[in-house]
Design a protein around this motif. Structure first.
Motif, PDB file in Angstrom:
ATOM      1  N   LYS A  77      35.700  40.964  40.157  1.00 27.62           N
ATOM      2  CA  LYS A  77      37.061  41.452  40.413  1.00 27.62           C
ATOM      3  C   LYS A  77      38.044  40.287  40.455  1.00 27.62           C
ATOM      4  N   ALA A  78      37.635  39.191  41.114  1.00 32.36           N
ATOM      5  CA  ALA A  78      38.510  38.022  41.214  1.00 32.36           C
ATOM      6  C   ALA A  78      38.734  37.395  39.842  1.00 32.36           C
ATOM      7  N   LEU A  79      37.684  37.350  39.023  1.00 23.93           N
ATOM      8  CA  LEU A  79      37.836  36.771  37.686  1.00 23.93           C
ATOM      9  C   LEU A  79      38.741  37.640  36.821  1.00 23.93           C
ATOM     10  N   ALA A  80      38.611  38.958  36.960  1.00 22.30           N
ATOM     11  CA  ALA A  80      39.488  39.863  36.223  1.00 22.30           C
ATOM     12  C   ALA A  80      40.939  39.673  36.648  1.00 22.30           C
ATOM     13  N   ALA A  81      41.168  39.552  37.954  1.00 27.20           N
ATOM     14  CA  ALA A  81      42.527  39.362  38.451  1.00 27.20           C
ATOM     15  C   ALA A  81      43.104  38.033  37.986  1.00 27.20           C
ATOM     16  N   THR A 228      31.426  45.425  45.543  1.00 25.68           N
ATOM     17  CA  THR A 228      30.931  44.280  46.304  1.00 25.68           C
ATOM     18  C   THR A 228      29.622  43.727  45.760  1.00 25.68           C
ATOM     19  N   TYR A 229      28.710  44.607  45.340  1.00 19.88           N
ATOM     20  CA  TYR A 229      27.352  44.166  45.010  1.00 19.88           C
ATOM     21  C   TYR A 229      26.988  44.373  43.539  1.00 19.88           C
ATOM     22  N   ILE A 270      20.373  39.541  44.130  1.00 14.13           N
ATOM     23  CA  ILE A 270      21.469  40.369  44.634  1.00 14.13           C
ATOM     24  C   ILE A 270      22.639  39.432  44.884  1.00 14.13           C
ATOM     25  N   ARG A 271      23.805  39.795  44.379  1.00 14.58           N
ATOM     26  CA  ARG A 271      24.995  38.982  44.623  1.00 14.58           C
ATOM     27  C   ARG A 271      26.062  39.822  45.317  1.00 14.58           C
ATOM     28  N   ARG A 272      26.606  39.243  46.363  1.00 15.37           N
ATOM     29  CA  ARG A 272      27.660  39.891  47.145  1.00 15.37           C
ATOM     30  C   ARG A 272      28.973  39.162  46.871  1.00 15.37           C
ATOM     31  N   GLN A 273      29.912  39.863  46.245  1.00 13.50           N
ATOM     32  CA  GLN A 273      31.194  39.278  45.852  1.00 13.50           C
ATOM     33  C   GLN A 273      30.972  37.993  45.060  1.00 13.50           C
TER      34      GLN A 273
END
Length: 286
Positions: A77-81, A228-229, A270-273
């Motif tokens: 999400k951060a990379l998209a933003a 998130t995940y 598993i990656r969180r954010q």
């Protein structure tokens, strides 16, 4: 041997023994580091990078926003933003994905404020130029090829035990590699198994990457479970799902293999954010 020679021989032996003891005493008293050579060829390539915060990446064929975020330590999400990419987050080969501030933003940030000068912009038509066609030769309309949108047949869904956090084991087998939080090697767990053994979705979600474009992971599946995940399943022999497909917990998504590594196993993360977390903190206790 004369007495003098014997004394010289004993003296040399004493000096050698003392030097040996001094050498041993100079070694550190802590534990000796042991390197597992069976993993070095894979994990050295798969080292998790701390989030890249400068430069850019040119999209290659087969990349998705999620796989790029996964590779460079970003939350998708951060990379998209950062790159002004909106849903459905489509990217194209050759497109620049910026990890730092985009050049236009950076230059705008350092430019001194100047009084606005009114500029009359020329009128530009957004329509493509119209070409005249002779009346005797009517234009030919080519039809786009029909591409089937039918997803592959759903894989078998097994009944699995879920943890209180909603996760299930992605495969049965012996745990041969644990999560490492020191920023060096393993950012997930490794599970041994047999060639072709089923690999299961650890939770409900959407497949956002299915391919072999991430070095060190072999044939890889990435599933987005929420904002998130995400989870990742590497070294498969064969993938049973494709990007965009919805999967259920316990569903067969791949067959265990040894692509990108030196033995048959499943590498699971598993990656969180965007940050790797210990899967054993989310999976049911065995």
């Amino acid at each position: 041997m004369s007495l003098t020679q014997q004394r010289k021989h004993h003296a040399l032996g004493a000096v050698f023994f003392a030097a040996l003891l001094a050498g041993c005493a100079s070694k550190p008293s802590g534990p000796v580091q042991v390197v597992d050579r069976t993993q070095s060829g894979t994990q050295a390539q798969r080292q998790y990078q701390q989030q890249v915060t400068s430069g850019q990446y040119r999209v290659q064929r087969g990349d998705t926003l999620y796989s790029i975020a996964f590779r460079f330590g970003w939350d998708w999400k951060a990379l998209a933003a950062r790159n002004n990419i909106s849903a459905p987050y489509v990217i194209r080969p050759g497109q620049a994905i910026h990890f730092g501030m985009p050049p236009s933003s950076a230059s705008a940030a350092v430019q001194p404020t100047r009084p606005a000068t009114p500029v009359t912009a020329p009128v530009v038509s957004s329509r493509p130029p119209v070409q005249s066609v002779p009346a005797t030769k009517p234009a030919t309309v080519s039809k786009a090829p029909v591409v089937s949108s039918t997803p592959p047949a759903p894989g078998k869904v097994e009944s699995v035990t879920r943890s209180s956090k909603g996760w299930a084991w992605p495969s049965s087998g012996v745990l041969i590699g644990k999560f490492s939080s020191n920023g060096s090697l393993n950012k997930g767990i490794d599970i041994a198994g047999n060639l072709g053994q089923p690999v299961l979705a650890a939770s409900d979600g959407t497949v956002v990457y299915a391919g072999s474009g991430l070095r060190g992971y072999g044939e890889l599946v990435i599933i987005k479970h929420s904002d998130t995940y995400v989870s990742a399943y590497g070294h498969n022999r064969r993938l049973l799902v494709r990007e965009g497909q919805q999967v259920k917990v316990g569903q067969h998504i791949a067959e265990m293999g040894s692509t990108g590594t030196d033995r048959v196993k499943l590498h699971f993360e598993i990656r969180r954010q965007g940050k790797p977390v210990d899967p054993l903190q989310y999976l049911p206790r065995r």
